[in-house]
Enzyme design. Sequence first.
Site, PDB file in Angstrom:
ATOM      1  N   ASP A 166      14.712 -56.503  63.036  1.00 63.23           N
ATOM      2  CA  ASP A 166      16.147 -56.387  62.723  1.00 63.23           C
ATOM      3  C   ASP A 166      16.695 -57.703  62.184  1.00 63.23           C
ATOM      4  O   ASP A 166      17.693 -57.719  61.467  1.00 63.23           O
ATOM      5  CB  ASP A 166      16.921 -55.985  63.986  1.00 63.23           C
ATOM      6  CG  ASP A 166      16.565 -54.567  64.408  1.00 63.23           C
ATOM      7  OD1 ASP A 166      16.487 -53.693  63.516  1.00 63.23           O
ATOM      8  OD2 ASP A 166      16.334 -54.329  65.613  1.00 63.23           O
ATOM      9  N   ASN A 192       6.510 -57.903  66.404  1.00 61.58           N
ATOM     10  CA  ASN A 192       6.682 -57.097  67.616  1.00 61.58           C
ATOM     11  C   ASN A 192       5.367 -56.408  67.971  1.00 61.58           C
ATOM     12  O   ASN A 192       4.360 -56.600  67.302  1.00 61.58           O
ATOM     13  CB  ASN A 192       7.820 -56.088  67.421  1.00 61.58           C
ATOM     14  CG  ASN A 192       7.543 -55.169  66.258  1.00 61.58           C
ATOM     15  OD1 ASN A 192       6.566 -54.428  66.267  1.00 61.58           O
ATOM     16  ND2 ASN A 192       8.379 -55.243  65.225  1.00 61.58           N
ATOM     17  N   LYS A 196      22.330 -42.677  66.422  1.00 56.20           N
ATOM     18  CA  LYS A 196      21.654 -43.009  65.151  1.00 56.20           C
ATOM     19  C   LYS A 196      21.714 -41.823  64.189  1.00 56.20           C
ATOM     20  O   LYS A 196      21.894 -41.992  62.982  1.00 56.20           O
ATOM     21  CB  LYS A 196      20.195 -43.381  65.416  1.00 56.20           C
ATOM     22  CG  LYS A 196      20.051 -44.800  65.966  1.00 56.20           C
ATOM     23  CD  LYS A 196      18.619 -45.306  65.896  1.00 56.20           C
ATOM     24  CE  LYS A 196      18.559 -46.801  66.143  1.00 56.20           C
ATOM     25  NZ  LYS A 196      18.165 -47.194  67.472  1.00 56.20           N
ATOM     26  N   LYS A 199      23.853 -42.858  60.907  1.00 58.05           N
ATOM     27  CA  LYS A 199      23.156 -43.098  59.637  1.00 58.05           C
ATOM     28  C   LYS A 199      23.020 -41.819  58.815  1.00 58.05           C
ATOM     29  O   LYS A 199      22.292 -41.787  57.828  1.00 58.05           O
ATOM     30  CB  LYS A 199      21.768 -43.685  59.905  1.00 58.05           C
ATOM     31  CG  LYS A 199      21.814 -45.072  60.564  1.00 58.05           C
ATOM     32  CD  LYS A 199      20.427 -45.702  60.635  1.00 58.05           C
ATOM     33  CE  LYS A 199      20.481 -47.001  61.438  1.00 58.05           C
ATOM     34  NZ  LYS A 199      19.179 -47.653  61.563  1.00 58.05           N
ATOM     35  N   ASP A 229      18.602 -52.617  56.255  1.00 54.58           N
ATOM     36  CA  ASP A 229      18.256 -51.403  57.021  1.00 54.58           C
ATOM     37  C   ASP A 229      17.634 -50.390  56.068  1.00 54.58           C
ATOM     38  O   ASP A 229      18.328 -49.734  55.279  1.00 54.58           O
ATOM     39  CB  ASP A 229      19.518 -50.834  57.697  1.00 54.58           C
ATOM     40  CG  ASP A 229      19.155 -49.754  58.710  1.00 54.58           C
ATOM     41  OD1 ASP A 229      18.218 -48.974  58.431  1.00 54.58           O
ATOM     42  OD2 ASP A 229      19.800 -49.696  59.771  1.00 54.58           O
ATOM     43  N   ILE A 230      16.316 -50.240  56.150  1.00 50.96           N
ATOM     44  CA  ILE A 230      15.580 -49.371  55.228  1.00 50.96           C
ATOM     45  C   ILE A 230      15.992 -47.916  55.420  1.00 50.96           C
ATOM     46  O   ILE A 230      16.266 -47.182  54.464  1.00 50.96           O
ATOM     47  CB  ILE A 230      14.053 -49.516  55.474  1.00 50.96           C
ATOM     48  CG1 ILE A 230      13.639 -50.981  55.335  1.00 50.96           C
ATOM     49  CG2 ILE A 230      13.257 -48.625  54.532  1.00 50.96           C
ATOM     50  CD1 ILE A 230      12.269 -51.293  55.899  1.00 50.96           C
ATOM     51  N   LYS A 266       5.179 -76.387  57.202  1.00 48.91           N
ATOM     52  CA  LYS A 266       4.966 -76.193  58.642  1.00 48.91           C
ATOM     53  C   LYS A 266       5.956 -77.068  59.424  1.00 48.91           C
ATOM     54  O   LYS A 266       6.050 -78.284  59.174  1.00 48.91           O
ATOM     55  CB  LYS A 266       3.525 -76.573  58.990  1.00 48.91           C
ATOM     56  CG  LYS A 266       3.178 -76.297  60.424  1.00 48.91           C
ATOM     57  CD  LYS A 266       1.750 -76.685  60.727  1.00 48.91           C
ATOM     58  CE  LYS A 266       1.513 -76.589  62.223  1.00 48.91           C
ATOM     59  NZ  LYS A 266       0.324 -77.313  62.642  1.00 48.91           N
ATOM     60  N   PHE A 308      13.164 -43.036  63.615  1.00 49.81           N
ATOM     61  CA  PHE A 308      12.719 -43.178  64.994  1.00 49.81           C
ATOM     62  C   PHE A 308      13.768 -44.001  65.731  1.00 49.81           C
ATOM     63  O   PHE A 308      14.585 -44.687  65.123  1.00 49.81           O
ATOM     64  CB  PHE A 308      11.352 -43.880  65.056  1.00 49.81           C
ATOM     65  CG  PHE A 308      10.198 -42.921  65.129  1.00 49.81           C
ATOM     66  CD1 PHE A 308       9.838 -42.178  64.022  1.00 49.81           C
ATOM     67  CD2 PHE A 308       9.483 -42.745  66.315  1.00 49.81           C
ATOM     68  CE1 PHE A 308       8.789 -41.273  64.083  1.00 49.81           C
ATOM     69  CE2 PHE A 308       8.431 -41.849  66.387  1.00 49.81           C
ATOM     70  CZ  PHE A 308       8.075 -41.112  65.272  1.00 49.81           C
TER      71      PHE A 308
END
Length: 404
Positions: A279, A210, A337, A341, A305-306, A288, A323
């Site tokens: 995710d 990303n 969130k 969590k 999910d850390i 390859k 975050f």
Amino acid sequence: MNALTGKKILLGVTGGIAAYKAAELVRQLRGAGAEVRVIMTRAATEFVTPLTFQSLSGHPVHLDLLDAAEESAMGHIHLARWAEVVLIAPASADVMARLRAGLADDLLTTVCLAATAPLVLAPAMNQAMWLNLATQDNVAVLKARGVCLLGPAEGVQACGETGPGRLLEPAAIVAALASRSGAGSLAGLRILISAGPTREAIDPVRYLSNRSSGKMGYALAQSAVMQGATVVLVSGPTALVPPSGVEVAQVQSAADMYEAVLARAGHADIYIGAAAVADYAPETAPHKIKKDASSLTLNLVKTPDILAAVAALTASRPFTVGFAAETQSLETSAQGKLLGKSLDMVAANQVGAGVGFEVDDNALYVCWPGGETRLPTAPKSKLATQLLTLIADRYHAQHPVKNS
Ligand code: PMT
């Protein structure tokens, strides 16, 4: 509170091309809350004018041991007593030799002899001068006497040569002093921060990732050190130089990051998940993938999910800050969130084209159980300091004993 708030730093500037960087150092020391007085050697005044340091420090610069006006009031003894830290930056080979010999042949060396405050040297010189056995011998003796050496850094020098001898960057010197001082609002706390993107291998040469640059997480690490914390940064691949004074664990994938964070979370007082963790990850092909097929389907599997795993720790759970990167419904998602969590705080940012990821500025909506605030658009370095102030307040409210 900054780690250097109210700290009395006597800065000695010696002669060398790096003397110009000492001007920025004064600015940053004052920015970190320190009171700064400056002594320049005669050679230093050939490179930068005393007026520059007078303007930046807000006080007259001290130049001469035999200044009749100052010495009538025992100026060198007064300066030596005033200093809580004596920092010489840049420290030339010459001043280190004179300090080793215990000479008192100018104002700076005389004050160093008379001062009981810790002496910190940030050397800067040509790499051959630094590597010369005479200099190395002086360094060894000074270190054995308890003098603290910061640097030098390696790299291309003003003389065109490459090697050790560059002055540490002013921010690194300030961070090192801050972590020594142990007086900031995060002093004594161990902070674990994740930053940057993860890379999920498709095959040995391709990956999914990303746009995270790591800037937000690295700014948090830098600011936390400046506020006196011991910082460990678990970083995905970025082009950034890690802040000085921070322990860094480099990782690639979400699975690597999970392992690195969970191995350290039990020893941390605070965890901040600023990384943009993938995710989903593809099942990695061993070789390859050939381009024979007209289309290709990747089977994506959810990554661990850390953040949720850290928040769910039962023994030694750190104060856990997540975050949230959102393109819509920022505040509702952040609140979701926080509750979903069981986090202690969420910092949410809008992301999209030119916003949040990669850029230097950001804005945050921050919420915690029973409270919320908005931090308007600002450089990530400033936002990091503001967010850490909120975190310190909430952390100390939860841990009143450590606060006292
Ligand atoms: O790096 P920059 O270019 O400076 O950009 C900064 C940033 C936009 C990346 C940063 O400010 C940010 O928002 N980081 C979190 C990005 C993210 O992954 O958000 P999310 O809403 O998808 O995830 C929520 C939280 O769960 C995050 O704390 C994330 O670290 C964590 N997470 C997500 C997935 C996963 N498998 N494990 C996690 O711990």
